[in-house]
Design a protein around this motif. Structure first.
Motif, PDB file in Angstrom:
ATOM      1  N   ARG A 125      12.268 -35.786  68.357  1.00 42.68           N
ATOM      2  CA  ARG A 125      10.967 -36.038  69.130  1.00 42.68           C
ATOM      3  C   ARG A 125      10.079 -36.635  68.415  1.00 42.68           C
ATOM      4  O   ARG A 125      10.352 -36.964  67.060  1.00 42.68           O
ATOM      5  CB  ARG A 125      10.324 -34.460  69.177  1.00 42.68           C
ATOM      6  CG  ARG A 125      10.847 -33.705  69.969  1.00 42.68           C
ATOM      7  CD  ARG A 125      10.279 -32.201  70.392  1.00 42.68           C
ATOM      8  NE  ARG A 125      11.119 -31.392  71.261  1.00 42.68           N
ATOM      9  CZ  ARG A 125      10.799 -30.195  71.561  1.00 42.68           C
ATOM     10  NH1 ARG A 125       9.556 -29.738  71.076  1.00 42.68           N
ATOM     11  NH2 ARG A 125      11.428 -29.322  72.077  1.00 42.68           N
ATOM     12  N   GLY A 126       8.914 -37.233  68.850  1.00 44.59           N
ATOM     13  CA  GLY A 126       7.780 -38.190  68.190  1.00 44.59           C
ATOM     14  C   GLY A 126       8.345 -39.492  68.231  1.00 44.59           C
ATOM     15  O   GLY A 126       9.462 -39.677  68.942  1.00 44.59           O
ATOM     16  N   ALA A 127       7.494 -40.209  67.493  1.00 45.65           N
ATOM     17  CA  ALA A 127       7.818 -41.682  67.492  1.00 45.65           C
ATOM     18  C   ALA A 127       8.970 -41.972  66.713  1.00 45.65           C
ATOM     19  O   ALA A 127       9.769 -42.827  67.083  1.00 45.65           O
ATOM     20  CB  ALA A 127       6.664 -42.331  66.616  1.00 45.65           C
ATOM     21  N   ASN A 167       7.585 -41.753  61.017  1.00 42.64           N
ATOM     22  CA  ASN A 167       6.512 -40.794  60.593  1.00 42.64           C
ATOM     23  C   ASN A 167       5.084 -40.974  60.520  1.00 42.64           C
ATOM     24  O   ASN A 167       4.099 -39.958  60.899  1.00 42.64           O
ATOM     25  CB  ASN A 167       6.993 -40.342  59.026  1.00 42.64           C
ATOM     26  CG  ASN A 167       8.093 -39.387  58.753  1.00 42.64           C
ATOM     27  OD1 ASN A 167       8.791 -38.876  59.931  1.00 42.64           O
ATOM     28  ND2 ASN A 167       8.831 -39.456  57.746  1.00 42.64           N
ATOM     29  N   HIS A 219       4.050 -40.735  64.288  1.00 44.54           N
ATOM     30  CA  HIS A 219       3.911 -39.400  64.674  1.00 44.54           C
ATOM     31  C   HIS A 219       2.863 -38.895  64.170  1.00 44.54           C
ATOM     32  O   HIS A 219       1.926 -38.141  64.858  1.00 44.54           O
ATOM     33  CB  HIS A 219       5.120 -38.702  64.066  1.00 44.54           C
ATOM     34  CG  HIS A 219       5.468 -37.446  64.764  1.00 44.54           C
ATOM     35  ND1 HIS A 219       5.746 -37.168  66.067  1.00 44.54           N
ATOM     36  CD2 HIS A 219       5.280 -36.147  64.272  1.00 44.54           C
ATOM     37  CE1 HIS A 219       5.810 -36.250  66.294  1.00 44.54           C
ATOM     38  NE2 HIS A 219       5.570 -35.260  65.145  1.00 44.54           N
ATOM     39  N   ASP A 265      -0.333 -37.327  66.455  1.00 43.71           N
ATOM     40  CA  ASP A 265      -0.680 -35.618  66.181  1.00 43.71           C
ATOM     41  C   ASP A 265      -2.212 -35.897  66.013  1.00 43.71           C
ATOM     42  O   ASP A 265      -2.979 -34.924  66.434  1.00 43.71           O
ATOM     43  CB  ASP A 265      -0.057 -35.188  65.165  1.00 43.71           C
ATOM     44  CG  ASP A 265       1.291 -34.577  65.407  1.00 43.71           C
ATOM     45  OD1 ASP A 265       1.668 -34.855  66.719  1.00 43.71           O
ATOM     46  OD2 ASP A 265       2.193 -34.275  64.587  1.00 43.71           O
TER      47      ASP A 265
END
Length: 186
Positions: free
Chosen positions: A72-74, A170, A173, A177
């Motif tokens: 998930r995420g970037a 990271n 992401h 967030d």
């Protein structure tokens, strides 16, 4: 020569440079693209559909269950690009002059794709199996990048595993967030 002809020549030169295909026939280049992309798609298909994680009572009681979700995420956006770069690197190696290094590099690429597909399909649940999966995948990718660089520096650079992609993923992401926490609904 017209501007359109010059533009077409520029695109053709850029494509030849990208694929490392100067001096190769169109059939050879197309065969290389078909083989590398086809094998990558086959490996992905095997990884995503053929193997199903098996759970036993011990795993359930220890809460040591297989990982069954996609990233998930970037970072999940970067992984396909990274694998595409490795496939493009394999096409560049395929188009390099026929030498033992080319055969070794293509064998390492094939092994890396196969091992990645098997590990992704098996979805190891224990920490030690996940470590072994990561080390074997990274080791084969590094060996392929080393051999690819002997043939074509650009191919080696495309295939080199680096932390830059992870660092960028990271960062993206974290920013996403932070932005979602700052939003309020009125």
């Amino acid at each position: 020569m017209t501007d359109i002809d010059e533009a077409i020549d520029d695109v053709r030169d850029a494509a030849m440079d990208l694929l490392n295909s100067e001096g190769r026939s169109a059939g050879h280049v197309v065969a290389g693209i078909a083989l590398t992309v086809g094998f990558a798609l086959l490996a992905h298909g095997i990884a995503s559909g053929a193997f199903r994680p098996k759970r036993n009572l011990k795993q359930v009681s220890n809460r040591d269950l297989p990982i069954t979700e996609k990233p998930r995420g970037a970072f999940s956006l970067i992984l396909p690009a990274m694998f595409s770069a490795t496939t493009l690197s394999a096409v560049r190696v395929w188009n390099a002059p026929s030498r033992p290094e080319r055969t070794r590099a293509m064998g390492l690429w094939l092994a890396a794709q196969t091992v990645n597909a098997v590990w992704l399909g098996l979805r190891p649940s224990s920490m030690w199996r996940q470590v072994i999966a990561a080390m074997s995948s990274t080791g084969l990718a590094a060996a392929f990048a080393h051999e690819a660089r002997k043939l074509n520096e650009g191919a080696g650079k495309m295939a080199s595993p680096t932390g830059s992609g992870v660092r960028l993923g990271n960062f993206l992401h974290r920013k996403a967030d932070e932005a979602s926490r700052e939003r309020t609904l009125h």
